[in-house]
Design an enzyme around this catalytic site. Sequence first.
Site, PDB file in Angstrom:
ATOM      1  N   VAL A 137       0.829  -1.200   0.000  1.00  0.00           N
ATOM      2  CA  VAL A 137       0.000   0.000   0.000  1.00  0.00           C
ATOM      3  C   VAL A 137       0.864   1.250   0.000  1.00  0.00           C
ATOM      4  O   VAL A 137       0.580   2.222  -0.716  1.00  0.00           O
ATOM      5  CB  VAL A 137      -0.955  -0.001   1.215  1.00  0.00           C
ATOM      6  CG1 VAL A 137      -1.604   1.369   1.404  1.00  0.00           C
ATOM      7  CG2 VAL A 137      -2.039  -1.066   1.033  1.00  0.00           C
ATOM      8  N   GLU A 138       1.933   1.232   0.765  1.00  0.00           N
ATOM      9  CA  GLU A 138       2.760   2.428   0.904  1.00  0.00           C
ATOM     10  C   GLU A 138       3.532   2.771  -0.368  1.00  0.00           C
ATOM     11  O   GLU A 138       3.562   3.932  -0.785  1.00  0.00           O
ATOM     12  CB  GLU A 138       3.734   2.258   2.076  1.00  0.00           C
ATOM     13  CG  GLU A 138       3.081   2.314   3.447  1.00  0.00           C
ATOM     14  CD  GLU A 138       2.551   3.694   3.788  1.00  0.00           C
ATOM     15  OE1 GLU A 138       2.983   4.680   3.158  1.00  0.00           O
ATOM     16  OE2 GLU A 138       1.700   3.781   4.698  1.00  0.00           O
ATOM     17  N   THR A 139       4.181   1.779  -0.970  1.00  0.00           N
ATOM     18  CA  THR A 139       5.094   2.097  -2.077  1.00  0.00           C
ATOM     19  C   THR A 139       5.022   1.144  -3.259  1.00  0.00           C
ATOM     20  O   THR A 139       5.887   1.197  -4.132  1.00  0.00           O
ATOM     21  CB  THR A 139       6.548   2.106  -1.571  1.00  0.00           C
ATOM     22  OG1 THR A 139       6.899   0.795  -1.095  1.00  0.00           O
ATOM     23  CG2 THR A 139       6.745   3.135  -0.462  1.00  0.00           C
TER      24      THR A 139
END
Length: 343
Positions: A137-139
């Site tokens: 989700v983050e990167t």
Amino acid sequence: MIKVKNSMREMLNRAARFAPLVGLVGILGPAQDAAAGEYEGSPKVAQFVGEMTRDYGFAGEQLIDVFREVERKQAILDAISRPAERVKTWKDYGPMFLTSARIARGVDFWRQHEAALARAEQEYGVPAQVIVAIIGVETFFGRNTGNYRVMDALSTLSFDYPPRADFFRKELREFLLLAREQQVDPLTIKGSYAGAMGLPQFMPSSFRAYAVDFDGDGHINIWSDPDDAIGSVASYFKQHGWVAGEPVVSRATIRGDRAEEGLSPGIEPVKTVGELRALGWASHDALRDDLPVTAFRLDGDNGPEYWMGLKNFYAITRYNRSVMYAMAVHQLSDLLVQARGVK
């Protein structure tokens, strides 16, 4: 792996200009060679430099040299005013992260780093799929780690974004301390528009508090070392109350005129299951009446969805204070388990 390890070594080699006691030493060369930036002569910057010199032993002239290189970024101010969690509903937000491409890449990431993930799960009690989902989700597993220099991002938000200036000044302070501790040139590190860094997008304060050298090579590298990123995510969740083996959310149905009163005003679990039941909420799972939960509604494709977030859900929101973010992480983790099981 050799390529990303070498990139960190190059960053470290460029950073041999830090002195452990007096702060930044010679990281930019002579002052006359530094280009003037937007923050040269700023009273706010002068006050900040004074604090860092007095309280943390940095060399004031060298910090001033750093800020001569720092650039104010209007794009950062524009971006922070419209985060996706505030402008999108769940039916639009969720599909951004629950894609077949992200799931497939997540399964690959899990397989490539299975040993580190299994060790992190054993040591910290955080399931491998949750760690993978966070990084996804983050990167997108390192694809989108941010293109802003962290010094530019944190300085812009510290000195030109009054609504959260105090928060970002603290993060700017933590970032400079981090750079000194890790012997990294602060002007070389890139991240998001908010100053989040690496595969798991840690803010500087989170890095200093929770990041770990999970592969034991003597450096904490969340930028290009997946093992350190994996261990650091697990460390973060463990220290924010993750309970091994416990569920994350429970779907609920509602009835009656008072059901909407049960919705939590924020992230914190302020009502118990029993209190919600009295307001017309019914959990799809067997939950204790005295269990505190976060009660929330999502606008899904088929209408409103009602959920109870449990302790592990609250732990995810400590990473990002958004119920939609936490649900995206949770649902992606479930989808990763399903995809890994059929391949």
